[in-house]
Write a protein that holds these residues in place. Structure first.
Motif, PDB file in Angstrom:
ATOM      1  N   GLY A 178     -11.378   9.363 -11.145  1.00  0.00           N
ATOM      2  CA  GLY A 178     -10.200   9.483 -12.123  1.00  0.00           C
ATOM      3  C   GLY A 178      -9.160   8.463 -11.750  1.00  0.00           C
ATOM      4  O   GLY A 178      -9.517   7.762 -10.712  1.00  0.00           O
ATOM      5  N   ALA A 179      -8.353   8.222 -12.868  1.00  0.00           N
ATOM      6  CA  ALA A 179      -7.088   7.372 -12.416  1.00  0.00           C
ATOM      7  C   ALA A 179      -6.430   7.789 -11.550  1.00  0.00           C
ATOM      8  O   ALA A 179      -5.539   7.166 -10.685  1.00  0.00           O
ATOM      9  CB  ALA A 179      -6.309   7.216 -13.738  1.00  0.00           C
ATOM     10  N   VAL A 180      -6.141   9.297 -11.105  1.00  0.00           N
ATOM     11  CA  VAL A 180      -5.442   9.723  -9.961  1.00  0.00           C
ATOM     12  C   VAL A 180      -6.187  10.744  -9.312  1.00  0.00           C
ATOM     13  O   VAL A 180      -5.601  11.606  -8.587  1.00  0.00           O
ATOM     14  CB  VAL A 180      -4.006  10.275 -10.562  1.00  0.00           C
ATOM     15  N   SER A 181      -7.481  10.751  -9.332  1.00  0.00           N
ATOM     16  CA  SER A 181      -8.308  11.919  -8.921  1.00  0.00           C
ATOM     17  C   SER A 181      -9.857  11.431  -8.374  1.00  0.00           C
ATOM     18  O   SER A 181     -10.391  10.625  -8.910  1.00  0.00           O
ATOM     19  CB  SER A 181      -8.277  13.169  -9.757  1.00  0.00           C
ATOM     20  N   ASN A 182     -10.339  12.236  -7.512  1.00  0.00           N
ATOM     21  CA  ASN A 182     -11.564  11.997  -7.547  1.00  0.00           C
ATOM     22  C   ASN A 182     -12.636  13.174  -8.319  1.00  0.00           C
ATOM     23  O   ASN A 182     -11.947  14.203  -8.878  1.00  0.00           O
ATOM     24  CB  ASN A 182     -12.171  12.401  -6.158  1.00  0.00           C
ATOM     25  N   VAL A 219       1.053  -1.057   0.230  1.00  0.00           N
ATOM     26  CA  VAL A 219       0.050   0.104  -0.051  1.00  0.00           C
ATOM     27  C   VAL A 219       0.882   1.258  -0.077  1.00  0.00           C
ATOM     28  O   VAL A 219       2.009   1.070   0.183  1.00  0.00           O
ATOM     29  CB  VAL A 219      -1.129   0.113   1.077  1.00  0.00           C
ATOM     30  N   TYR A 220       0.443   2.328  -0.472  1.00  0.00           N
ATOM     31  CA  TYR A 220       1.095   3.470  -0.471  1.00  0.00           C
ATOM     32  C   TYR A 220       0.486   4.984  -0.149  1.00  0.00           C
ATOM     33  O   TYR A 220      -0.972   4.629  -0.052  1.00  0.00           O
ATOM     34  CB  TYR A 220       1.908   3.498  -1.792  1.00  0.00           C
ATOM     35  N   GLU A 221       1.064   6.061  -0.107  1.00  0.00           N
ATOM     36  CA  GLU A 221       0.451   7.410   0.244  1.00  0.00           C
ATOM     37  C   GLU A 221       1.374   8.546  -0.568  1.00  0.00           C
ATOM     38  O   GLU A 221       2.649   7.999  -0.842  1.00  0.00           O
ATOM     39  CB  GLU A 221       0.360   7.701   1.453  1.00  0.00           C
TER      40      GLU A 221
HETATM   41  N1  PLP Z   1      -8.590   8.612  -6.542  1.00  0.00           N
HETATM   42  C1  PLP Z   1      -7.450   7.958  -7.181  1.00  0.00           C
HETATM   43  C2  PLP Z   1      -7.645   6.605  -7.689  1.00  0.00           C
HETATM   44  C3  PLP Z   1      -6.069   8.491  -6.706  1.00  0.00           C
HETATM   45  O1  PLP Z   1      -4.946   7.619  -7.095  1.00  0.00           O
HETATM   46  C4  PLP Z   1      -5.977   9.666  -6.074  1.00  0.00           C
HETATM   47  C5  PLP Z   1      -4.898  10.259  -5.597  1.00  0.00           C
HETATM   48  O2  PLP Z   1      -3.779   9.733  -5.603  1.00  0.00           O
HETATM   49  C6  PLP Z   1      -7.188  10.354  -5.596  1.00  0.00           C
HETATM   50  C7  PLP Z   1      -8.596   9.762  -5.906  1.00  0.00           C
HETATM   51  C8  PLP Z   1      -6.985  11.676  -4.835  1.00  0.00           C
HETATM   52  O3  PLP Z   1      -6.798  11.357  -3.469  1.00  0.00           O
HETATM   53  P1  PLP Z   1      -6.082  12.601  -2.658  1.00  0.00           P
HETATM   54  O4  PLP Z   1      -6.894  13.675  -2.467  1.00  0.00           O
HETATM   55  O5  PLP Z   1      -6.088  11.819  -1.028  1.00  0.00           O
HETATM   56  O6  PLP Z   1      -4.871  12.680  -3.164  1.00  0.00           O
END
Ligand code: PLP
Length: 279
Positions: A180-184, A32-34
């Motif tokens: 999203g792939a990297v976002s909400n 897992v990661y952050e």
């Molecule tokens: N959804 C996904 C699949 C993500 O990978 C991320 C961030 O990496 C997010 C949503 C947004 O999360 P956060 O606001 O904690 O960066």
């Protein structure tokens, strides 16, 4: 300014961090990661990120090797060593190194890696103009709430988006918007802001929570509920939230304009409130 690496309690130059080939993160994506960024050198929402790391680890039956206070100290020490103006901290914890076998090894200590690099902020012009997104089938597994290092569907979606000139992929599952792939993903129709509810289909974004709280405070009606692709396509505004994108307008979707084709007023308001909340 050096890029800083960290492996199992020791800081070192990033290029010296090496993990054995039998690490389960490498072989199985068993980890897992952050990702945490700084504002004015201070890690943003550090406790929320570390709490999510703990939840993700717990969900995959992985006991984290350090307590919350120790993680906080490691992050702060890494930031001090890197001494970048603004930093991006990546933390990854895997189940550790063991001969390859799918079931958990009987006794292995987790591998903990951290990198601290200079933050490359998003191109300021994109904040003004907004970005294009492309919808794609959500091919991910059933526990997207776990921030797992298994990112192949996200990687493939982002690549596909890039190839067609889009900034982000927006996932659809059974005709509903997930994220999203990297976002909400946030959808604005009239006075109402809608976004997929927390649950196993999305990652509960730290930025998502902050922005929803700001929206409610600003008097915007917030609905955390399933949003259909039809609602997405006929939205007045769409925007993304995330650690790296912050609040970012989507002005084109699958080649068609969203609303007026320019960043909308609710997006602008929440982007300004978000920036103001950073102090
Ligand atoms: N959804 C996904 C699949 C993500 O990978 C991320 C961030 O990496 C997010 C949503 C947004 O999360 P956060 O606001 O904690 O960066």
């Amino acid at each position: 300014m050096p890029d800083i690496g960290f492996l199992n309690g020791r800081f070192m130059p990033l290029e010296q961090v090496l993990v054995p080939v039998e690490d389960r993160g490498f072989q199985f994506g068993d980890g897992v990661y952050e990702v945490i960024r700084t504002y004015r050198g201070v890690p943003y929402q550090l406790e929320a990120h570390l709490a999510r790391l703990e939840r993700s680890a717990q969900a995959i039956g992985l006991a984290l090797p350090y307590r919350l206070r120790e993680w906080q100290d490691f992050v702060r020490e890494g930031l001090a060593l890197g001494a970048h103006d603004e930093s991006k901290v990546y933390i990854q914890v895997t189940r550790g190194v063991a001969p390859r076998d799918h079931a958990f090894p009987a006794s292995t200590s987790p591998t903990m890696v951290m990198t601290v690099r200079a933050l490359r902020p998003l191109d300021a012009a994109l904040r003004e103009t907004g970005v294009e997104a492309a919808t794609m089938d959500d091919l991910r597994w059933g526990r997207c709430d776990i921030k797992s290092v298994n990112l192949l569907p996200n990687v493939m979606a982002k690549q596909k988006a890039k190839e067609i000139g889009a900034f982000e992929a927006i996932f659809l599952r059974n005709g509903m918007v997930t994220e999203g792939a990297v976002s909400n993903v946030m959808v604005v129709r009239g006075e109402v802001l809608m976004t997929a509810p927390e649950g196993e289909r999305i990652l509960s974004g730290v930025t998502r929570s902050v922005v929803l709280a700001l929206a409610r405070k600003a008097g915007v009606t917030v609905q955390e509920r399933a949003v259909s692709v039809e609602e997405l396509r006929s939205a007045d505004e769409v925007f993304l939230t995330g650690t790296t994108v912050e609040v970012l307008a989507v002005v084109r979707l699958d080649g068609a304009p969203v609303g007026t084709g320019r960043p909308g007023t609710v997006t602008g308001l929440l982007s300004a409130r978000f920036q103001a909340s950073l102090g």
